[in-house]
Write a protein that holds these residues in place. Structure first.
Motif, short mmCIF file in Angstrom:
data_model
loop_
_atom_site.label_atom_id
_atom_site.label_comp_id
_atom_site.label_asym_id
_atom_site.label_seq_id
_atom_site.Cartn_x
_atom_site.Cartn_y
_atom_site.Cartn_z
N PRO A 26 63.14 -2.92 63.52
CA PRO A 26 64.01 -2.70 64.68
C PRO A 26 65.12 -1.72 64.33
CG PRO A 26 64.22 -4.98 63.86
CD PRO A 26 63.26 -4.28 62.96
N LEU A 27 65.41 -0.86 65.27
CA LEU A 27 66.39 0.19 65.04
C LEU A 27 67.12 0.50 66.34
CD1 LEU A 27 64.42 3.02 63.17
CD2 LEU A 27 66.19 1.55 62.19
N VAL A 28 68.33 1.01 66.20
CA VAL A 28 68.99 1.67 67.32
C VAL A 28 69.18 3.13 66.93
CG1 VAL A 28 71.08 1.83 68.71
CG2 VAL A 28 70.14 -0.42 68.13
N ILE A 29 68.51 4.01 67.65
CA ILE A 29 68.65 5.45 67.41
C ILE A 29 69.59 5.98 68.50
CG2 ILE A 29 67.42 7.63 67.10
CD1 ILE A 29 64.87 6.02 66.58
N TRP A 30 70.78 6.32 68.06
CA TRP A 30 71.87 6.61 69.00
C TRP A 30 72.10 8.12 69.09
CZ3 TRP A 30 74.74 2.97 71.78
CH2 TRP A 30 75.81 3.49 72.50
N PHE A 31 71.81 8.69 70.26
CA PHE A 31 71.98 10.13 70.47
C PHE A 31 73.34 10.40 71.11
CE2 PHE A 31 67.59 11.55 69.71
CZ PHE A 31 66.92 10.33 69.74
N THR A 32 74.16 11.19 70.44
CA THR A 32 75.47 11.57 71.01
C THR A 32 75.57 13.09 71.09
OG1 THR A 32 77.88 11.52 70.65
CG2 THR A 32 76.49 11.36 68.68
N GLY A 33 76.26 13.56 72.09
CA GLY A 33 76.43 15.01 72.25
C GLY A 33 76.93 15.33 73.65
N LEU A 34 77.29 16.58 73.84
CA LEU A 34 77.81 17.04 75.13
C LEU A 34 76.79 16.85 76.25
CD1 LEU A 34 79.42 20.44 74.02
CD2 LEU A 34 80.65 18.34 74.61
N SER A 35 77.28 16.82 77.46
CA SER A 35 76.41 16.86 78.63
C SER A 35 75.56 18.13 78.55
CB SER A 35 77.26 16.87 79.89
OG SER A 35 76.46 16.89 81.05
N ALA A 36 74.27 18.00 78.80
CA ALA A 36 73.32 19.13 78.77
C ALA A 36 72.98 19.62 77.36
CB ALA A 36 73.79 20.32 79.62
N GLN A 53 52.13 6.20 69.40
CA GLN A 53 51.68 5.79 68.07
C GLN A 53 51.71 4.26 67.91
OE1 GLN A 53 54.00 8.02 65.20
NE2 GLN A 53 52.97 9.96 65.68
N GLY A 54 51.98 3.57 69.01
CA GLY A 54 51.89 2.10 68.98
C GLY A 54 53.20 1.37 68.73
N TYR A 55 54.29 2.10 68.61
CA TYR A 55 55.58 1.43 68.42
C TYR A 55 56.10 0.89 69.75
CZ TYR A 55 55.48 3.56 63.82
OH TYR A 55 55.10 3.92 62.56
N HIS A 56 56.89 -0.17 69.66
CA HIS A 56 57.48 -0.78 70.85
C HIS A 56 58.92 -0.30 70.96
CE1 HIS A 56 54.17 -3.70 71.51
NE2 HIS A 56 53.98 -3.47 70.22
N THR A 57 59.20 0.38 72.05
CA THR A 57 60.47 1.09 72.18
C THR A 57 61.17 0.75 73.50
OG1 THR A 57 59.48 2.94 73.36
CG2 THR A 57 59.50 3.08 70.95
N TYR A 58 62.44 1.13 73.58
CA TYR A 58 63.11 1.17 74.87
C TYR A 58 64.17 2.26 74.84
CZ TYR A 58 64.81 -0.09 79.41
OH TYR A 58 65.14 -0.05 80.75
N ALA A 95 67.48 -4.46 69.92
CA ALA A 95 67.05 -4.45 68.51
C ALA A 95 66.73 -5.87 68.06
CB ALA A 95 68.13 -3.83 67.64
N ASP A 96 67.53 -6.83 68.54
CA ASP A 96 67.28 -8.23 68.22
C ASP A 96 65.92 -8.67 68.78
OD1 ASP A 96 68.24 -10.67 67.02
OD2 ASP A 96 68.64 -11.45 69.03
N ALA A 97 65.51 -8.04 69.87
CA ALA A 97 64.19 -8.31 70.45
C ALA A 97 63.09 -7.62 69.65
CB ALA A 97 64.15 -7.85 71.91
N GLY A 98 63.47 -6.91 68.60
CA GLY A 98 62.47 -6.28 67.71
C GLY A 98 62.10 -4.86 68.08
N LEU A 99 62.79 -4.32 69.09
CA LEU A 99 62.41 -3.00 69.61
C LEU A 99 63.07 -1.86 68.85
CD1 LEU A 99 62.76 -3.79 73.44
CD2 LEU A 99 60.65 -3.76 72.09
N ILE A 119 78.49 -3.56 64.89
CA ILE A 119 77.94 -4.82 65.41
C ILE A 119 76.47 -4.97 65.08
CG2 ILE A 119 79.64 -5.04 67.28
CD1 ILE A 119 77.44 -4.10 69.24
N LEU A 120 75.84 -3.90 64.59
CA LEU A 120 74.41 -3.99 64.27
C LEU A 120 74.20 -4.37 62.81
CD1 LEU A 120 73.27 -1.03 66.39
CD2 LEU A 120 72.07 -3.20 66.33
N PRO A 121 73.09 -5.06 62.52
CA PRO A 121 72.78 -5.36 61.13
C PRO A 121 72.69 -4.06 60.32
CG PRO A 121 71.32 -6.59 62.60
CD PRO A 121 72.08 -5.62 63.45
N GLU A 122 73.09 -4.14 59.06
CA GLU A 122 73.06 -3.02 58.12
C GLU A 122 71.74 -2.25 58.21
OE1 GLU A 122 75.63 -2.37 56.01
OE2 GLU A 122 74.61 -0.66 55.04
#
Lengths: 209, 209
Positions: A26-36, A53-58, A95-99, A119-122
């Motif tokens: 489980p991961l949080v992939i956090w995209f930050t940046g300007l509008s557009a 590729q079979g991964y479970h995402t949101y 992420a706690d849901a495994g996604l 707040i996320l696990p290491e």
């Protein structure tokens, strides 16, 4: 319940159970940046590849959050902060849901992003800086928002009259005004592969036309 | 991005994609009832069975919400309403992620539960009334909350000095002070089977000792 002879042996379903079931980390992939800058486009493209590729995402983004969970919030500094706090908490639940959770938000303030990491696990937070020059973003301006901000019709617009605090040490730094969406996705896949978040043997992906 | 020859052909990953991948129907199973009626216990037991059968689930309850997403909210009518609104929005996102989402909240107000039903796609909201007599709940009182409420140390406690509005037409009505957790779980599995939410061929489950 009334039958006190029956004892429920609880083995609560936890993050480990849920991610084992999905054979993924489980991961949080956090995209930050300007509008557009291309956050949502790159995140959406990555999600499509991962799902294929079979991964479970949101994918969490302004579209599914600003109209629902955060529809009571505006764009003052305080409301932006609360917006990111809530999204961070939801990303944590996902992420706690495994996604593998992708989040695409301007999220202009360093402290707010730091809070989400905290707040996320290491090891479950990956900050992706989608770095595009303000001029490039203003030229793209797909929704005409920069033009409105310039005319003063939108207040507190990031990059115009509200600051953007660039990440100092993002896990991934995408030069989004210099490479294609396909290249950005491959850069991300390569990083995820490198840290062992993806199973071995992935191939770079050719996207688009 | 800079290379305008590359066009990203977007096939966004949607609820259908995500639930197809999990070969399941996304649902929100919403448990409502008095404090100590057995909501969390039954929901947790159901989740364990579903996960064991290969379904992808998530359980939302006070523990993972009140300390995070809703840690700014108290127990006034207004705050309870906002609590359930947010939880409903998160449950919607979880269902959008293709998950079978279980939510266990007192959620005392009919209008708030109706709102959650309304924001979800048709057929994806299942209201489960965990019905236990107030006296039974007060006798159980596992956390000593009813005692505190009786002594006036907790204000606005549902059933004591704040109302509980029972569901009028819940999809499932569990007589939680008359049946065991195992029986409650089987009642739920049976209902889910009946509406076609579970694949054919499930067996009633023997739980506990």
């Amino acid at each position: 319940m009334s039958n006190s002879n029956i004892v429920w042996h609880s083995h609560p379903v936890d993050q480990q159970t849920r991610s084992d079931q999905k054979t993924q980390r489980p991961l949080v992939i956090w995209f930050t940046g300007l509008s557009a800058s291309g956050k949502s486009t790159i995140a959406g493209a990555l999600e499509q590849i991962l799902t294929g590729q079979g991964y479970h995402t949101y994918l969490l983004d302004g579209d599914n959050v600003r109209h629902g969970l955060c529809n009571d919030l505006g764009f003052s500094d305080q409301d932006r902060q609360e917006n990111i706090r809530r999204v961070g908490e939801v990303a944590k639940l996902m992420a706690d849901a495994g996604l593998i959770t992708l989040a695409a938000f301007i999220s202009p303030f360093r402290d707010d992003r730091r809070l989400v990491r905290k707040i996320l696990p290491e090891g479950q937070f990956i900050e992706v800086y989608v770095d595009a020059n303000l001029e490039v973003c203003q030229t793209r301006d797909p929704k005409g928002l920069y033009a409105k901000a310039q005319r003063g019709e939108i207040k507190q617009f990031t990059g115009i009259d509200s600051p953007y605090e660039a990440p100092e040490k993002p896990e991934v730094h995408i030069q989004a005004d210099q490479i294609s969406v396909a290249e950005a996705v491959n850069q991300l896949l390569s990083y995820l592969h490198e840290i062992g978040a993806l199973q071995a043997g992935y191939e770079p992906v050719a996207l688009g036309a």
